[in-house]
Structure formats: structure tokens, C-alpha cells
Design a protein around this motif. Structure first.
Motif, PDB file in Angstrom:
ATOM      1  N   VAL A 162      76.496  91.961 -57.466  1.00  0.00           N
ATOM      2  CA  VAL A 162      75.201  92.058 -56.665  1.00  0.00           C
ATOM      3  C   VAL A 162      74.478  91.622 -55.178  1.00  0.00           C
ATOM      4  CG1 VAL A 162      72.500  90.980 -57.115  1.00  0.00           C
ATOM      5  CG2 VAL A 162      74.503  90.966 -59.385  1.00  0.00           C
ATOM      6  N   ARG A 163      74.544  92.868 -55.305  1.00  0.00           N
ATOM      7  CA  ARG A 163      74.299  93.215 -53.593  1.00  0.00           C
ATOM      8  C   ARG A 163      72.842  91.632 -52.653  1.00  0.00           C
ATOM      9  NH1 ARG A 163      77.283  96.657 -56.284  1.00  0.00           N
ATOM     10  NH2 ARG A 163      78.336  98.262 -54.583  1.00  0.00           N
ATOM     11  N   ALA A 164      72.053  91.714 -53.016  1.00  0.00           N
ATOM     12  CA  ALA A 164      70.382  90.733 -53.315  1.00  0.00           C
ATOM     13  C   ALA A 164      70.690  89.333 -52.745  1.00  0.00           C
ATOM     14  CB  ALA A 164      69.440  91.572 -54.113  1.00  0.00           C
ATOM     15  N   VAL A 165      69.980  89.064 -52.458  1.00  0.00           N
ATOM     16  CA  VAL A 165      70.506  87.542 -51.781  1.00  0.00           C
ATOM     17  C   VAL A 165      68.771  86.778 -52.919  1.00  0.00           C
ATOM     18  CG1 VAL A 165      70.220  86.036 -49.920  1.00  0.00           C
ATOM     19  CG2 VAL A 165      71.631  88.072 -49.868  1.00  0.00           C
ATOM     20  N   THR A 166      67.723  87.635 -52.844  1.00  0.00           N
ATOM     21  CA  THR A 166      66.338  86.768 -53.125  1.00  0.00           C
ATOM     22  C   THR A 166      66.771  87.175 -54.628  1.00  0.00           C
ATOM     23  OG1 THR A 166      65.214  88.392 -52.667  1.00  0.00           O
ATOM     24  CG2 THR A 166      65.499  86.927 -51.103  1.00  0.00           C
ATOM     25  N   VAL A 167      66.423  86.406 -55.819  1.00  0.00           N
ATOM     26  CA  VAL A 167      66.778  87.251 -57.228  1.00  0.00           C
ATOM     27  C   VAL A 167      65.335  87.471 -57.537  1.00  0.00           C
ATOM     28  CG1 VAL A 167      64.413  84.848 -57.325  1.00  0.00           C
ATOM     29  CG2 VAL A 167      66.153  85.742 -59.250  1.00  0.00           C
ATOM     30  N   GLU A 168      64.085  87.913 -56.728  1.00  0.00           N
ATOM     31  CA  GLU A 168      63.466  88.734 -56.818  1.00  0.00           C
ATOM     32  C   GLU A 168      64.140  90.481 -57.110  1.00  0.00           C
ATOM     33  OE1 GLU A 168      62.899  86.923 -55.135  1.00  0.00           O
ATOM     34  OE2 GLU A 168      60.423  85.778 -56.750  1.00  0.00           O
ATOM     35  N   HIS A 169      64.391  90.675 -55.847  1.00  0.00           N
ATOM     36  CA  HIS A 169      65.227  91.881 -55.816  1.00  0.00           C
ATOM     37  C   HIS A 169      66.299  91.776 -56.284  1.00  0.00           C
ATOM     38  CE1 HIS A 169      63.687  91.632 -51.176  1.00  0.00           C
ATOM     39  NE2 HIS A 169      62.886  92.353 -52.057  1.00  0.00           N
ATOM     40  N   GLN A 170      67.190  90.352 -56.884  1.00  0.00           N
ATOM     41  CA  GLN A 170      68.298  90.615 -57.657  1.00  0.00           C
ATOM     42  C   GLN A 170      68.323  91.977 -58.887  1.00  0.00           C
ATOM     43  OE1 GLN A 170      69.708  86.386 -58.044  1.00  0.00           O
ATOM     44  NE2 GLN A 170      71.121  86.859 -55.484  1.00  0.00           N
ATOM     45  N   VAL A 171      66.790  91.415 -59.302  1.00  0.00           N
ATOM     46  CA  VAL A 171      66.070  91.891 -60.790  1.00  0.00           C
ATOM     47  C   VAL A 171      65.679  92.936 -60.567  1.00  0.00           C
ATOM     48  CG1 VAL A 171      64.515  91.656 -62.959  1.00  0.00           C
ATOM     49  CG2 VAL A 171      65.483  89.230 -61.474  1.00  0.00           C
ATOM     50  N   GLU A 172      65.207  93.363 -59.668  1.00  0.00           N
ATOM     51  CA  GLU A 172      65.003  94.775 -59.395  1.00  0.00           C
ATOM     52  C   GLU A 172      66.191  95.786 -58.868  1.00  0.00           C
ATOM     53  OE1 GLU A 172      62.838  95.139 -55.801  1.00  0.00           O
ATOM     54  OE2 GLU A 172      61.002  94.119 -57.163  1.00  0.00           O
ATOM     55  N   GLU A 173      67.730  95.154 -58.677  1.00  0.00           N
ATOM     56  CA  GLU A 173      68.941  96.379 -58.889  1.00  0.00           C
ATOM     57  C   GLU A 173      69.618  96.048 -59.909  1.00  0.00           C
ATOM     58  OE1 GLU A 173      72.766  95.030 -56.391  1.00  0.00           O
ATOM     59  OE2 GLU A 173      70.857  94.317 -55.483  1.00  0.00           O
ATOM     60  N   VAL A 174      69.840  95.482 -60.349  1.00  0.00           N
ATOM     61  CA  VAL A 174      70.294  94.963 -61.755  1.00  0.00           C
ATOM     62  C   VAL A 174      69.200  95.671 -62.429  1.00  0.00           C
ATOM     63  CG1 VAL A 174      71.210  93.691 -64.122  1.00  0.00           C
ATOM     64  CG2 VAL A 174      71.590  92.643 -61.314  1.00  0.00           C
ATOM     65  N   ILE A 175      68.303  95.707 -63.153  1.00  0.00           N
ATOM     66  CA  ILE A 175      67.841  96.654 -64.068  1.00  0.00           C
ATOM     67  C   ILE A 175      67.436  98.468 -63.515  1.00  0.00           C
ATOM     68  CG2 ILE A 175      65.413  97.506 -65.137  1.00  0.00           C
ATOM     69  CD1 ILE A 175      66.324  94.954 -65.394  1.00  0.00           C
ATOM     70  N   ARG A 176      67.649  98.449 -62.343  1.00  0.00           N
ATOM     71  CA  ARG A 176      67.378  99.827 -61.717  1.00  0.00           C
ATOM     72  C   ARG A 176      69.339  99.897 -62.067  1.00  0.00           C
ATOM     73  NH1 ARG A 176      65.989  99.100 -56.905  1.00  0.00           N
ATOM     74  NH2 ARG A 176      68.500  98.576 -55.742  1.00  0.00           N
ATOM     75  N   ARG A 177      70.041  99.746 -61.716  1.00  0.00           N
ATOM     76  CA  ARG A 177      71.818 100.007 -61.166  1.00  0.00           C
ATOM     77  C   ARG A 177      72.579 100.082 -62.689  1.00  0.00           C
ATOM     78  NH1 ARG A 177      75.674 100.566 -63.595  1.00  0.00           N
ATOM     79  NH2 ARG A 177      78.246 100.067 -62.707  1.00  0.00           N
ATOM     80  N   PHE A 178      72.036  99.643 -64.105  1.00  0.00           N
ATOM     81  CA  PHE A 178      71.977  99.685 -65.615  1.00  0.00           C
ATOM     82  C   PHE A 178      70.984 100.594 -65.974  1.00  0.00           C
ATOM     83  CE2 PHE A 178      74.571  95.846 -64.242  1.00  0.00           C
ATOM     84  CZ  PHE A 178      75.928  96.647 -64.537  1.00  0.00           C
ATOM     85  N   ASP A 179      69.969 100.544 -65.177  1.00  0.00           N
ATOM     86  CA  ASP A 179      69.026 101.555 -66.037  1.00  0.00           C
ATOM     87  C   ASP A 179      68.212 100.920 -67.610  1.00  0.00           C
ATOM     88  OD1 ASP A 179      67.195 103.861 -66.340  1.00  0.00           O
ATOM     89  OD2 ASP A 179      68.613 105.112 -67.079  1.00  0.00           O
ATOM     90  N   LEU A 180      67.292  99.849 -67.158  1.00  0.00           N
ATOM     91  CA  LEU A 180      67.170  98.895 -68.186  1.00  0.00           C
ATOM     92  C   LEU A 180      65.742  98.911 -68.246  1.00  0.00           C
ATOM     93  CD1 LEU A 180      69.377  95.978 -67.513  1.00  0.00           C
ATOM     94  CD2 LEU A 180      70.042  97.592 -68.946  1.00  0.00           C
ATOM     95  N   TYR A 181      65.251  99.475 -67.744  1.00  0.00           N
ATOM     96  CA  TYR A 181      63.566 100.202 -67.939  1.00  0.00           C
ATOM     97  C   TYR A 181      62.843  99.866 -69.626  1.00  0.00           C
ATOM     98  CZ  TYR A 181      63.630 100.819 -63.140  1.00  0.00           C
ATOM     99  OH  TYR A 181      63.865 100.739 -61.658  1.00  0.00           O
ATOM    100  N   ASP A 182      63.452 100.864 -69.932  1.00  0.00           N
ATOM    101  CA  ASP A 182      63.435 101.556 -71.508  1.00  0.00           C
ATOM    102  C   ASP A 182      63.339 100.039 -72.203  1.00  0.00           C
ATOM    103  OD1 ASP A 182      62.291 103.278 -70.608  1.00  0.00           O
ATOM    104  OD2 ASP A 182      63.724 104.765 -71.144  1.00  0.00           O
ATOM    105  N   VAL A 183      64.329  98.838 -72.087  1.00  0.00           N
ATOM    106  CA  VAL A 183      64.846  98.514 -73.120  1.00  0.00           C
ATOM    107  C   VAL A 183      64.151  97.126 -72.809  1.00  0.00           C
ATOM    108  CG1 VAL A 183      66.036  99.886 -73.929  1.00  0.00           C
ATOM    109  CG2 VAL A 183      66.670  97.941 -71.591  1.00  0.00           C
ATOM    110  N   ILE A 184      63.745  97.019 -71.344  1.00  0.00           N
ATOM    111  CA  ILE A 184      63.131  95.416 -71.191  1.00  0.00           C
ATOM    112  C   ILE A 184      62.139  95.369 -72.774  1.00  0.00           C
ATOM    113  CG2 ILE A 184      61.186  93.635 -69.700  1.00  0.00           C
ATOM    114  CD1 ILE A 184      62.338  96.241 -67.858  1.00  0.00           C
ATOM    115  N   GLN A 185      62.140  93.880 -72.983  1.00  0.00           N
ATOM    116  CA  GLN A 185      61.875  93.253 -74.078  1.00  0.00           C
ATOM    117  C   GLN A 185      61.311  91.566 -73.481  1.00  0.00           C
ATOM    118  OE1 GLN A 185      64.263  93.794 -77.119  1.00  0.00           O
ATOM    119  NE2 GLN A 185      62.514  94.722 -78.233  1.00  0.00           N
TER     120      GLN A 185
END
Length: 249
Positions: A162-185
Motif C-alpha cells: 500500500v503506497r498511500a499514507v492516509t487511511v482515506e487514500h489507502q482505501v481508495e487505492e486498494v479498491i482501485r487496485r483490486f477493482d472491488l467497486y462492484d462487490v462493496i457491501q
């Protein structure tokens, strides 16, 4: 005295994050004897094998079992969402089913946010590296870490630094990296223990509620594991606003 051979490596896109600035986006010479497996020089350059999705040697896709030869030209790529990997050499088995994570000790806030979005995310603040590797291997979990050294463990096949330092950016980074947009619950897992939340009748938890909670709320959920009680209070609206962009995707 054994002969010394040379091969040229080039790392692309975000794999350059692992290289010193002076070695990024350029050909790098690697000197060797014999025929080492190609994963070894990749990691000698500082790039964890878990970050690599594609290796091209002399124009041909190869796996980690490829043995390096004199004068090879090696191109190493990260994951590209738009790239069809089916006809290319697979570097690792894909994980079946919904993605499951194990989060290292430096990312406790990220673990909670991932749970908040419904992702199975194991976390303890006393995990040892060997324990993380063992769980990742046995349970087919993806390792999320800020410690790139952890990803060099041979037993870890799926992982991400995980490159980002702040948790908000970390979440966005992980969701984008693994393309998780369609499986958020959202709000499907316990923030504290990662257990699954299930609906529970208000009457069954009435004795555990504070007076104002009894008065203003009727819909409740209980963690299957730790039995904590959840309800959709004002903090839920705050979290929906915080993750509005992710939820909209």
C-alpha cells in the motif's frame, strides 16, 4: 573461474516505486552466473514477486520458473486492468471467490475501513510476519502491507504494498487496485472482529440497548462472532458521505 553473463531488465508503471530514483524507467543490467530462476533477480532489484503480473523475455511471456540466460531482455509489468492475461503465462493461481484479505500490523485503520465496506479482512496488532504468511497461504488471502519486505516471503503469492499514507487514500487505492467497486457491501461486517452481521429482532437485544437507542431505532444487527450490536445511527450517514464516490462507482 565461472563465466559472468548479463541480462537487461526494465520495470514498468508502478513497479518503479520499488526502485531508487536513479534506476527508474530505464534498462538495468543484471550480472549472473549459471541460470537463476527469473524471480530471484526481480527481487534482487527490490520488486516483490507479489507485485508482478507479467514477465516478457525476448518478446515472449514466461513464468517465474523461467531460467535466465545470457543477453536476455526482460520486461516486468504490474497488474493492468485492461490487459487480457488469458493467453499469457500465469505467474500464480488466481484466488477463487470473493477477495479476502489479511492486513498487517501497520494498517489497523485500513482493516476497519475495509470491513466497513463489507470485505473479509483479518487483522491483529500482534501478527508476526510468519503468521501472516501462514494465514495467507492456508486461507488464500491477499496480504495488504506497508512493509514491502513482507511480500518477499515465498509463501505469499497474493499481496500488495500500500503506497498511500492516509487511511482515506489507502482505501481508495486498494479498491482501485483490486477493482472491488462492484462487490462493496457496506455495513455487512463487524468493525471489531470481522464477523458477519445478521439482522436481529429488537426484542432480542432490548436489554443491551441504551434508552435513547431503544426510543429512536428499530432495525438492529448482531455480529455472528462477538455478538456486538449495530444499528443505523447518524454515524452511518456520515460514513455514507465519506465513501460516496466509492459507493457511486
Amino acid at each position: 573461474m565461472p563465466l559472468e553473463y548479463t541480462a537487461d531488465f526494465r520495470f514498468y508503471a508502478e513497479l518503479n516505486d520499488f526502485l531508487p530514483p536513479s534506476r527508474r524507467k530505464r534498462d538495468l543490467a543484471y550480472r549472473f552466473n549459471g541460470h537463476p530462476g527469473i524471480k530471484d533477480p526481480i527481487e534482487v532489484f527490490g520488486v516483490p514477486h507479489t507485485e508482478v503480473a507479467l514477465i516478457i523475455v525476448n518478446g515472449h511471456s514466461v513464468g517465474f520458473d523461467y531460467q535466465l540466460r545470457a543477453n536476455d531482455r526482460v520486461a516486468v509489468y504490474p497488474v493492468f486492468k485492461q490487459l487480457n492475461m488469458l493467453p499469457l503465462a500465469r505467474l500464480r493461481e488466481s484466488i477463487s471467490g470473493p477477495p479476502r484479505f489479511i492486513v498487517d500490523v501497520n494498517l489497523g485503520k485500513l482493516a476497519k475501513r475495509m470491513r466497513l465496506l463489507g470485505f473479509d479482512s483479518l487483522y491483529r496488532n500482534d501478527y508476526r510476519d510468519a503468521e501472516v504468511a501462514n494465514i495467507a497461504e492456508n486461507q488464500q488471502r491477499i496480504v495488504l502491507t506497508r512493509d514491502r519486505r513482507l511480500l518477499f516471503a515465498k509463501r505469499i503469492t497474493q499481496g500488495y504494498w500500500v503506497r498511500a499514507v492516509t487511511v482515506e487514500h489507502q482505501v481508495e487505492e486498494v479498491i482501485r487496485r483490486f477493482d472491488l467497486y462492484d462487490v462493496i457491501q457496506p455495513f455487512a461486517r463487524c468493525l471489531m472482529c470481522n464477523g458477519v452481521l445478521v439482522p436481529v429482532a429488537k426484542a432480542d437485544v432490548l436489554e443491551q440497548l441504551q434508552p435513547k437507542t431503544k426510543l429512536y431505532y428499530d432495525d438492529f444487527y448482531r455480529c455472528d462472532d462477538c455478538r456486538r450490536i449495530y444499528w443505523q445511527g447518524s454515524h452511518i450517514d456520515d460514513m455514507r458521505q465519506r465513501f460516496a464516490i466509492l459507493l457511486a462507482r
